[in-house]
Design a protein around this motif. Structure first.
Motif, PDB file in Angstrom:
ATOM      1  N   GLU A 206      -4.644   6.005   7.497  1.00 43.73           N
ATOM      2  CA  GLU A 206      -5.420   6.817   6.548  1.00 43.73           C
ATOM      3  C   GLU A 206      -6.549   7.557   7.244  1.00 43.73           C
ATOM      4  OE1 GLU A 206      -5.191   3.470   2.983  1.00 43.73           O
ATOM      5  OE2 GLU A 206      -7.107   4.394   3.491  1.00 43.73           O
ATOM      6  N   GLN A 207      -6.839   8.728   6.735  1.00 42.74           N
ATOM      7  CA  GLN A 207      -8.015   9.445   7.185  1.00 42.74           C
ATOM      8  C   GLN A 207      -9.259   8.621   6.828  1.00 42.74           C
ATOM      9  OE1 GLN A 207      -9.000  13.321   5.176  1.00 42.74           O
ATOM     10  NE2 GLN A 207      -8.646  14.048   7.257  1.00 42.74           N
TER      11      GLN A 207
ATOM     12  N   SER B 152      -7.362  -8.687   2.210  1.00 39.45           N
ATOM     13  CA  SER B 152      -8.526  -9.269   2.874  1.00 39.45           C
ATOM     14  C   SER B 152      -8.871  -8.566   4.180  1.00 39.45           C
ATOM     15  CB  SER B 152      -8.316 -10.757   3.168  1.00 39.45           C
ATOM     16  OG  SER B 152      -8.538 -11.497   2.016  1.00 39.45           O
ATOM     17  N   SER B 153      -8.426  -7.337   4.346  1.00 43.37           N
ATOM     18  CA  SER B 153      -8.681  -6.530   5.555  1.00 43.37           C
ATOM     19  C   SER B 153      -7.993  -7.080   6.803  1.00 43.37           C
ATOM     20  CB  SER B 153     -10.178  -6.392   5.839  1.00 43.37           C
ATOM     21  OG  SER B 153     -10.838  -5.780   4.765  1.00 43.37           O
TER      22      SER B 153
ATOM     23  N   ASN C  36      -8.925   3.828  -3.828  1.00 42.03           N
ATOM     24  CA  ASN C  36      -8.493   3.125  -2.614  1.00 42.03           C
ATOM     25  C   ASN C  36      -7.344   2.177  -2.933  1.00 42.03           C
ATOM     26  OD1 ASN C  36      -8.304   1.842  -0.087  1.00 42.03           O
ATOM     27  ND2 ASN C  36      -9.940   0.409  -0.582  1.00 42.03           N
ATOM     28  N   GLU C  37      -7.549   1.290  -3.892  1.00 45.16           N
ATOM     29  CA  GLU C  37      -6.463   0.344  -4.188  1.00 45.16           C
ATOM     30  C   GLU C  37      -6.672  -0.342  -5.527  1.00 45.16           C
ATOM     31  OE1 GLU C  37      -6.278  -3.239  -1.903  1.00 45.16           O
ATOM     32  OE2 GLU C  37      -8.410  -3.231  -1.449  1.00 45.16           O
TER      33      GLU C  37
ATOM     34  N   GLU D 112     -18.579   2.246  -1.489  1.00 39.75           N
ATOM     35  CA  GLU D 112     -17.431   1.479  -1.989  1.00 39.75           C
ATOM     36  C   GLU D 112     -17.731   0.949  -3.380  1.00 39.75           C
ATOM     37  OE1 GLU D 112     -15.001  -0.599   0.703  1.00 39.75           O
ATOM     38  OE2 GLU D 112     -15.892   0.379   2.453  1.00 39.75           O
TER      39      GLU D 112
ATOM     40  N   PHE E 230     -17.158  -1.516   8.782  1.00 38.67           N
ATOM     41  CA  PHE E 230     -16.425  -1.358   7.522  1.00 38.67           C
ATOM     42  C   PHE E 230     -16.299  -2.723   6.864  1.00 38.67           C
ATOM     43  CE2 PHE E 230     -12.941  -2.086  10.517  1.00 38.67           C
ATOM     44  CZ  PHE E 230     -11.958  -2.769   9.809  1.00 38.67           C
ATOM     45  N   TYR E 231     -15.693  -2.772   5.697  1.00 33.11           N
ATOM     46  CA  TYR E 231     -15.638  -4.009   4.917  1.00 33.11           C
ATOM     47  C   TYR E 231     -14.468  -4.850   5.446  1.00 33.11           C
ATOM     48  CZ  TYR E 231     -16.370  -6.647   0.527  1.00 33.11           C
ATOM     49  OH  TYR E 231     -16.655  -7.608  -0.413  1.00 33.11           O
TER      50      TYR E 231
ATOM     51  N   LYS F   2      -3.358   0.206   8.822  1.00 31.78           N
ATOM     52  CA  LYS F   2      -3.248  -0.999   7.972  1.00 31.78           C
ATOM     53  C   LYS F   2      -1.800  -1.451   7.831  1.00 31.78           C
ATOM     54  CE  LYS F   2      -6.760   1.055   4.942  1.00 31.78           C
ATOM     55  NZ  LYS F   2      -7.187   1.340   3.561  1.00 31.78           N
TER      56      LYS F   2
ATOM     57  N   LYS G  40       0.815  -1.224   0.000  1.00 36.02           N
ATOM     58  CA  LYS G  40       0.000   0.000   0.000  1.00 36.02           C
ATOM     59  C   LYS G  40       0.850   1.276   0.000  1.00 36.02           C
ATOM     60  CE  LYS G  40      -4.037  -2.155   2.196  1.00 36.02           C
ATOM     61  NZ  LYS G  40      -4.845  -2.362   0.970  1.00 36.02           N
TER      62      LYS G  40
ATOM     63  N   LYS H 166     -16.302  -9.668   4.503  1.00 36.92           N
ATOM     64  CA  LYS H 166     -15.901 -10.146   3.175  1.00 36.92           C
ATOM     65  C   LYS H 166     -16.206 -11.622   2.986  1.00 36.92           C
ATOM     66  CE  LYS H 166     -12.297  -6.824   2.037  1.00 36.92           C
ATOM     67  NZ  LYS H 166     -10.876  -6.460   1.998  1.00 36.92           N
TER      68      LYS H 166
ATOM     69  N   VAL I 136     -12.968   8.001   5.683  1.00 32.71           N
ATOM     70  CA  VAL I 136     -13.987   8.747   4.926  1.00 32.71           C
ATOM     71  C   VAL I 136     -15.323   8.019   5.022  1.00 32.71           C
ATOM     72  CG1 VAL I 136     -12.469   9.902   3.269  1.00 32.71           C
ATOM     73  CG2 VAL I 136     -13.270   7.582   2.776  1.00 32.71           C
TER      74      VAL I 136
END
Ligand SMILES: Nc1ncnc2c1ncn2[C@@H]1O[C@H](COP(=O)(O)OP(=O)(O)O)[C@@H](O)[C@H]1O
Ligand SMILES: [Mg+2]
Length: 355
Positions: free
Chosen positions: A221-222, A191-192, A314-315, A228, A253-254, A185, A138, A259, A224
């Protein structure tokens, strides 16, 4: 074109080495993806699929054992595992004309396996070493996106040693530049796993301890509030973007559980977005793909901040989930390319790139 690719473009049967399983947390997803791809490829009489299952410890298995894993749709029992301290490749590797790596996460999607396949001088599906490694890390990915002018959330990159040198100063810096909530992160995972959403300094410290236990390099990261959005890309030098999909869920969140637990998240295709937002997402997806030197395929994920109409990247995922229910093939199906044809196109793109 070189002689090698002319031969392969006409060769029948074409031995397709399907690589799956692997050492990451996405081992099981990889088996499910590979099963779907094997069944699609076997519809084309030209392909002879040679499966190679990679155990969780990294040991490669021969096609006969690997076929059993594919048929069962799950990894081997402990008693069936091969324990090998030394890295070796099954002899059937020699027969493979073209590789189809169906691997997610570290030691699969991050350029390591791609480097090995490159050294074998055989075409392989998907991204090369550079795109794979940049897409997996990342910190590297965000630096390259920033350089290309792709809008992203504000972030701070740091490593464990820097953090330990002066935790209070880093905490203040993070609070002043990003505020809460923020996301902590590991730089290199997926996969979070290891990701936390934090709301105060105590949680920040806990989250950094957790993230650095996975990877000494981390990113903060900030946070938001955003929808998605995901877009699939297919191609080599002239990549195309698919229709846009959206993930919805009710959890915070995800995260990993959302997932991988059936029913916790919904895929919406197409996502209902204003036309100008759809177009912005599609052109940013292609730009991101080209920025990392992508080839074959990628899924590019975005945040759409509805309140301000802003799209943030995001990615990029250089080997996205590829089960019959996954976003990547579903987006192409909706965009007019069914699963079987998608697999065919990826093989053709691998041959084209190799040439
Ligand atoms: N900056 C952020 N703001 C809001 N939500 C975020 C942010 N970063 C991550 N998330 C949430 O965490 C999820 C996983 O983060 P992501 O960076 O995509 O990790 P992975 O590579 O493991 O998928 C995202 O899909 C989103 O739900
Ligand atoms: Mg993600």
């Amino acid at each position: 074109m070189t002689g090698v690719s002319i031969d392969l473009a006409a060769k029948s049967p074409l031995y397709v080495g399907l690589l799956f399983g692997g050492q990451s947390g996405e081992h099981d997803v990889s088996i499910t993806s590979a099963k779907a791809i094997a069944s699609a490829l076997s519809q084309n009489p030209r392909y002879h699929v040679q499966p190679f299952y990679i155990q969780r410890d990294g040991t490669w298995r021969s096609p006969d054992v690997s076929k059993k894993v594919l048929d069962a749709g799950k990894g081997l029992q402990d008693s069936e595992l091969l324990t090998n301290a030394a890295f070796f490749l099954p002899t059937e590797v020699q027969q493979v004309d073209l590789w189809f790596p169906v691997l997610h996460g570290p030691n699969g999607e991050d350029g390591t396996v791609q480097g090995l396949l490159q050294l074998m001088h055989k075409p392989y599906v998907g991204n090369g070493v550079l795109a794979s490694s940049v897409g997996m890390d990342k910190i590297a990915m965000k630096a390259i996106f920033a350089n290309a002018g792709l809008p992203q959330v504000k972030y701070v990159a740091l490593n464990r040693w820097q953090w330990q040198q002066d935790e209070p100063a880093w905490s203040e810096h993070i609070e002043a530049t990003l505020g809460y909530p923020c996301f902590v992160k590991p730089s290199n995972l997926g996969s979070s796993v290891g990701i936390s959403k934090v709301r105060d300094r105590t949680q920040l410290k806990e989250a950094i301890a957790s993230a650095t236990s996975y990877d000494p390099r981390i990113i903060i990261e900030q946070g938001v509030v955003a929808r998605e959005i995901e877009c699939a890309v297919l191609g080599n030098e002239q990549p195309q973007a698919s229709a846009i999909g959206e993930i919805t869920f009710t959890s915070d969140f995800y995260d990993y559980e959302t997932k991988y637990t059936a029913g916790m998240a919904d895929l919406i295709i197409p996502s209902k977005l204003p036309d100008n937002v759809t177009q912005a997402v599609q052109s940013m997806a292609v730009k991101a793909f080209q920025t990392v030197a992508g080839s074959g395929l990628a899924r590019v994920d975005f945040f759409y901040v509805e309140a301000t109409g802003t799209v943030l990247i995001n990615e990029i995922n250089t080997f996205p989930g590829f089960t019959s229910l996954s976003m990547y093939p579903k987006l192409w199906e909706y965009s007019g390319i069914p699963f079987t044809e998608l697999c065919d196109r990826l093989v053709a793109l691998a041959l084209e790139k190799h040439g």
